[in-house]
Design a protein around this motif. Structure first.
Motif, PDB file in Angstrom:
ATOM      1  N   ASN A 196      15.783 -63.297 -57.363  1.00 41.28           N
ATOM      2  CA  ASN A 196      17.128 -62.883 -57.785  1.00 41.28           C
ATOM      3  C   ASN A 196      17.756 -63.802 -58.832  1.00 41.28           C
ATOM      4  OD1 ASN A 196      17.186 -60.594 -55.999  1.00 41.28           O
ATOM      5  ND2 ASN A 196      17.515 -62.045 -54.325  1.00 41.28           N
ATOM      6  N   ASN A 197      16.950 -64.597 -59.506  1.00 38.31           N
ATOM      7  CA  ASN A 197      17.454 -65.373 -60.633  1.00 38.31           C
ATOM      8  C   ASN A 197      17.462 -64.525 -61.900  1.00 38.31           C
ATOM      9  OD1 ASN A 197      17.913 -68.280 -59.746  1.00 38.31           O
ATOM     10  ND2 ASN A 197      15.860 -67.908 -58.920  1.00 38.31           N
ATOM     11  N   GLN A 198      18.232 -64.971 -62.877  1.00 37.12           N
ATOM     12  CA  GLN A 198      18.422 -64.223 -64.123  1.00 37.12           C
ATOM     13  C   GLN A 198      17.385 -64.621 -65.157  1.00 37.12           C
ATOM     14  OE1 GLN A 198      22.488 -63.488 -65.312  1.00 37.12           O
ATOM     15  NE2 GLN A 198      22.001 -63.844 -67.476  1.00 37.12           N
ATOM     16  N   VAL A 199      16.854 -63.591 -65.835  1.00 30.32           N
ATOM     17  CA  VAL A 199      15.912 -63.787 -66.931  1.00 30.32           C
ATOM     18  C   VAL A 199      16.563 -63.217 -68.183  1.00 30.32           C
ATOM     19  CG1 VAL A 199      13.631 -63.221 -67.847  1.00 30.32           C
ATOM     20  CG2 VAL A 199      13.927 -63.632 -65.384  1.00 30.32           C
ATOM     21  N   THR A 200      16.979 -64.100 -69.103  1.00 31.61           N
ATOM     22  CA  THR A 200      17.652 -63.693 -70.335  1.00 31.61           C
ATOM     23  C   THR A 200      16.676 -63.858 -71.491  1.00 31.61           C
ATOM     24  OG1 THR A 200      19.771 -64.434 -69.454  1.00 31.61           O
ATOM     25  CG2 THR A 200      19.655 -64.019 -71.822  1.00 31.61           C
ATOM     26  N   TYR A 201      16.382 -62.776 -72.170  1.00 30.63           N
ATOM     27  CA  TYR A 201      15.355 -62.749 -73.204  1.00 30.63           C
ATOM     28  C   TYR A 201      15.961 -62.271 -74.518  1.00 30.63           C
ATOM     29  CZ  TYR A 201      15.613 -57.942 -71.571  1.00 30.63           C
ATOM     30  OH  TYR A 201      16.085 -56.715 -71.193  1.00 30.63           O
ATOM     31  N   ALA A 202      15.237 -62.524 -75.616  1.00 29.76           N
ATOM     32  CA  ALA A 202      15.650 -62.053 -76.946  1.00 29.76           C
ATOM     33  C   ALA A 202      17.070 -62.476 -77.284  1.00 29.76           C
ATOM     34  CB  ALA A 202      15.512 -60.538 -77.023  1.00 29.76           C
ATOM     35  N   THR A 203      17.359 -63.751 -77.111  1.00 28.35           N
ATOM     36  CA  THR A 203      18.703 -64.225 -77.438  1.00 28.35           C
ATOM     37  C   THR A 203      18.937 -64.324 -78.945  1.00 28.35           C
ATOM     38  OG1 THR A 203      18.019 -66.543 -77.316  1.00 28.35           O
ATOM     39  CG2 THR A 203      18.850 -65.532 -75.292  1.00 28.35           C
ATOM     40  N   THR A 204      17.827 -64.447 -79.718  1.00 31.51           N
ATOM     41  CA  THR A 204      17.964 -64.594 -81.169  1.00 31.51           C
ATOM     42  C   THR A 204      17.064 -63.624 -81.931  1.00 31.51           C
ATOM     43  OG1 THR A 204      18.404 -66.958 -80.848  1.00 31.51           O
ATOM     44  CG2 THR A 204      17.907 -66.224 -83.094  1.00 31.51           C
ATOM     45  N   PHE A 205      15.828 -63.443 -81.456  1.00 31.50           N
ATOM     46  CA  PHE A 205      14.845 -62.606 -82.136  1.00 31.50           C
ATOM     47  C   PHE A 205      14.371 -61.502 -81.176  1.00 31.50           C
ATOM     48  CE2 PHE A 205      14.415 -66.971 -83.784  1.00 31.50           C
ATOM     49  CZ  PHE A 205      14.726 -66.746 -85.129  1.00 31.50           C
TER      50      PHE A 205
END
Length: 375
Positions: free
Chosen positions: A32-41
């Motif tokens: 249940n942790n957050q996976v944040t992807y594609a923050t720039t590209f």
């Protein structure tokens, strides 16, 4: 790089891809942790290519930037893999945000996920480049939302590529567009055969035409079962041509026990068969609203379709419970025409059989045009 179970103990983020899985038999448990992807590209939350027996579970996927292409999970040439108990929240302004993308992958299970896509593409998309593959894709018990205000084509679930033996069941799907866009679909099967689409709840809307609950497309797509679905489609701002279940080409479809309500300014149909033959359509309840809108609409050449125990209602100027245009050997048995504006329209429809039809309104019409042979 090694098989095994990997459990996250904190949230992670990346400017492109967060995880590239490079071994078989890996379980990624985000706990249940957050996976944040594609923050720039352009980027992917979890990327799997060429490895089997992968499990991705208990993740909260969020796209980091609205200006790049992003995908929560991508499976390529990955068999016997599972995507379950995940939450995806993704959006973009360039029309390329996806929840799950799978290509050339078999025995894929997608279950119990919540996927929300804003101004993107498909919430779930599965494709195959090799024809006639028994792909055994199972997509069940998911909550899917694909909405926006910028682009046409917000899709809930898309299967394509002449693949066989798939199941799409018990999903709750909403697709919508509010900013001058349409062509939204709840479930879209392109050249898919011998698959089951059942017990889904689908709501599809748009402000431009052609919003469809379940769309079966392609002459290679045959012998699918569409049953027990509850479908509501509509168009705002005078949007027309909205369909509950639409079949374009493809033979031998079974469409049964569905409850369909379709709405829009004009030319809407509960069940729409276009050049589709040998379909078995039974025990469906249809309410179709809008001018020139019909409960069952068949255009040709569509031949040898059988309709039994149908309850059909259609309201609006020029609307019919049954509208047949260019086809042969259509058979209707035990049909209830539940106060449609008009009862039946037949044009170039040879060999039409209407048996035990109930006309619940006392004043309406049956129209014949062209070459018609009906009993």
């Amino acid at each position: 790089s090694s098989s095994g179970t990997y459990t996250l103990d904190q949230s992670v983020s990346a400017i492109r891809n967060c995880f590239n899985i490079t071994a078989p038999s890996v379980t990624l448990d985000c706990d249940n942790n957050q996976v944040t992807y594609a923050t720039t590209f352009n980027g992917v939350g979890v990327n799997v290519s060429g490895f089997n027996n992968i499990v991705v579970q208990n993740c909260l996927f969020t796209s980091g930037s609205s200006n790049v292409q992003n995908t929560a999970a991508s499976f390529t040439n990955s068999n016997s893999s599972t995507f379950r108990n995940n939450t995806v929240i993704s959006g973009t302004t360039n029309g390329a945000a996806y929840g799950l993308l799978a290509s050339n992958s078999k025995i894929l299970t997608v279950t119990n996920n919540s996927i929300s896509i804003s101004d993107g593409g498909d919430a779930i998309s599965v494709s195959h480049s090799v024809s006639g593959i028994t792909s055994s894709i199972s997509i069940t018990d998911n909550r899917i939302v694909s909405v926006g205000a910028l682009n046409d084509g917000h899709q809930g679930i898309v299967l394509s590529g002449n693949i066989l033996s798939n199941t799409v069941s018990n999903n709750n799907i909403r697709t919508d567009c509010s900013g001058g866009c349409g062509a939204n679909h709840g479930i879209w099967l392109l050249s898919v055969s011998s698959s089951t689409i059942d017990n889904n709840i689908i709501v599809t809307n748009g402000t431009d035409p052609e919003n469809t609950g379940i769309y079966l497309q392609g002459s290679l797509g045959t012998s699918n079962f569409v049953r027990g679905n509850r479908i509501t489609t509509g168009g705002r701002n005078n949007a027309s041509n909205n369909y509950g279940i639409q079949v374009d080409s493809g033979a031998g479809q079974t469409i049964s026990n569905n409850i369909i309500t379709t709405d829009g300014f004009a030319n809407n149909s509960g069940i729409f068969l276009n050049a589709a033959g040998s379909a078995t359509v039974s025990n469906n309840t249809v309410i179709s609203n809008g001018n020139q809108s019909h409960g069952v609409h068949v255009i040709g050449p569509s031949n040898s379709n059988t309709f039994t125990t149908m309850n059909l209602s259609a309201s609006g100027i020029g609307s019919y419970g049954i509208f047949l245009n260019n086809g042969t050997s259509q058979s209707f048995t035990n049909t209830i025409l539940d106060e449609p504006t008009n009862w039946i329209f037949l044009n170039e429809s040879v060999g039409t059989s209407l048996t035990n039809t109930t006309f619940s309104s006392t004043m309406s019409s049956i129209r014949y045009a062209g070459t018609v042979g009906a009993t």
